[in-house]
Design an enzyme around this catalytic site. Structure first.
Site, short mmCIF file in Angstrom:
data_model
loop_
_atom_site.label_atom_id
_atom_site.label_comp_id
_atom_site.label_asym_id
_atom_site.label_seq_id
_atom_site.Cartn_x
_atom_site.Cartn_y
_atom_site.Cartn_z
N LYS A 53 0.98 -1.08 0.39
CA LYS A 53 -0.47 -0.23 -0.21
C LYS A 53 0.99 1.59 -0.10
O LYS A 53 0.76 1.83 -0.79
CB LYS A 53 -0.86 0.01 1.44
CG LYS A 53 -1.86 -1.66 1.15
CD LYS A 53 -2.93 -1.12 2.35
CE LYS A 53 -4.07 -2.63 2.09
NZ LYS A 53 -4.71 -2.83 3.49
N GLN A 97 -4.69 -1.60 9.12
CA GLN A 97 -4.80 -2.97 8.69
C GLN A 97 -5.09 -3.80 9.53
O GLN A 97 -4.66 -3.62 11.19
CB GLN A 97 -3.01 -3.07 8.43
CG GLN A 97 -3.03 -3.96 7.23
CD GLN A 97 -3.94 -4.23 6.37
OE1 GLN A 97 -3.64 -3.56 5.87
NE2 GLN A 97 -4.51 -5.54 5.74
N ASP A 120 -11.15 2.87 3.77
CA ASP A 120 -11.19 1.33 3.73
C ASP A 120 -13.05 1.15 3.39
O ASP A 120 -13.93 -0.02 3.21
CB ASP A 120 -10.73 0.53 4.59
CG ASP A 120 -9.83 -0.31 4.63
OD1 ASP A 120 -9.24 -0.88 3.34
OD2 ASP A 120 -9.05 -0.72 5.92
N1 GUN Z 1 -6.64 -6.58 5.81
C1 GUN Z 1 -7.25 -7.43 4.98
N2 GUN Z 1 -7.35 -7.06 4.04
C2 GUN Z 1 -8.03 -5.85 4.36
C3 GUN Z 1 -8.41 -4.26 3.95
O1 GUN Z 1 -9.03 -4.37 2.37
N3 GUN Z 1 -8.22 -3.60 4.85
C4 GUN Z 1 -7.89 -3.65 5.55
N4 GUN Z 1 -7.72 -2.43 5.98
N5 GUN Z 1 -7.39 -4.32 6.34
C5 GUN Z 1 -7.26 -5.73 5.55
#
Ligand code: GUN
Length: 287
Positions: A53, A97, A120
């Site tokens: 990311k 996350q 998100d």
């Molecule tokens: N953990 C697994 N997929 C995601 C996601 O799309 N966003 C976040 N913040 N954590 C995750």
């Protein structure tokens, strides 16, 4: 005849390039687009996701702020960090996350994020916006899947769409997006008695259950669009999806590979949501 392979890596690169243009246009107006990413603990998969990311931010010109907090971080400490980022005018998006260590309640954390910075799309305000067809942030994975379906050339209108999996992050928002696109939507899950009978009816099949190679060729309608959200390891430790790609590609009309399908799209859509957040927060018209 073998299916059309939906190349998520190539489409994600196209989207990142569009985002880069939008970020540059904002910079022309004196706006710096910024994403804050919080990682609590040392889950190895999460570390890889966060690294990717941050790298995507660098590629698109988005300023990233990375906060790594120790595994023993308390909920209060994490909430304090979120409050600080909510108040920080220079931050457009906040991403925590998941999963979080067990002493922290993920729902409470998500609820604390300013919905206007919830790139998100996990906050109930954004989930509610999606249900009611209002403007809001769409969770990145299902948002990316919609772009892949579009790429297949199949319009969901009037089609039968089947989603296998009912998570808040993928299955449920996926159902709402396909419904909004006028598909007839069915959500199947671990308690569905005859899964094959349901999936065989799908013109568009989205697999998001987290079970390696669950979807076999005899479960797929000939010519169907098959989207694989799974990210599993097979018996040899090799990365694979929820779909048995080798079999299903012989019967599907279009199919996403794993890796190189949905995965890269998720990150591209996060970048897209972040630039959208920057535009909306500053009242700049959407492009
Ligand atoms: N953990 C697994 N997929 C995601 C996601 O799309 N966003 C976040 N913040 N954590 C995750």
């Amino acid at each position: 005849m073998s299916a059309q392979i939906l190349d998520g890596k190539a489409l994600a690169a196209e989207i990142r390039s569009e985002v880069k243009t939008q970020v540059a246009a904002l910079a022309e107006k004196g706006v710096s687009t910024a994403l804050a990413v919080i990682l609590v603990g040392d889950d190895s998969a999460s570390q890889v996701y966060v690294r990717n990311k941050i790298k995507a931010c660098a590629d698109t010109g988005i300023r990233s702020l990375e906060f790594r907090m120790p595994a023993e971080t308390t909920q209060q400490q994490l909430l304090a960090k979120i409050a600080e980022l909510n108040a920080d005018e220079s931050v457009d998006g906040i991403l925590v996350q998941l999963p979080l260590p067990k002493q922290i309640n993920a729902d409470a954390v998500i609820a604390a994020i300013d919905p206007a910075k919830d790139v998100d799309g996990f906050h109930v305000a954004n989930a509610g916006a999606l249900i009611t067809g209002k403007q809001g942030f769409v969770p990145c994975t299902p948002f990316g899947v919609m772009r892949l379906i579009e790429k297949s050339g199949v319009n969901p209108r009037g089609k039968s769409a089947v989603i296998v999996g009912r998570s808040n992050i993928v299955g449920k928002p996926m159902a709402l997006l396909l419904l909004a696109a006028d598909a007839t939507v069915t959500v199947a899950h671990s308690r569905t008695p005859d899964l094959s009978a349901v999936t065989r009816n799908a013109d568009i099949l989205v697999a998001a259950v987290g079970r390696a190679k669950l979807i076999k060729a005899d479960m797929v309608k000939p010519g169907a669009v098959v989207i694989d959200v799974g990210m599993n390891r097979d018996e040899n430790g090799k990365l694979c999806g929820d779909v048995d790609f080798a079999e299903v590609k012989e019967i599907a009309g279009s199919i996403t590979p794993v890796p190189g399908g949905v995965g890269p799209m998720t990150i591209a859509m996060l970048m897209q949501n972040t630039v959208l957040a920057a535009q909306m927060r500053r009242g700049i018209s959407l492009s």
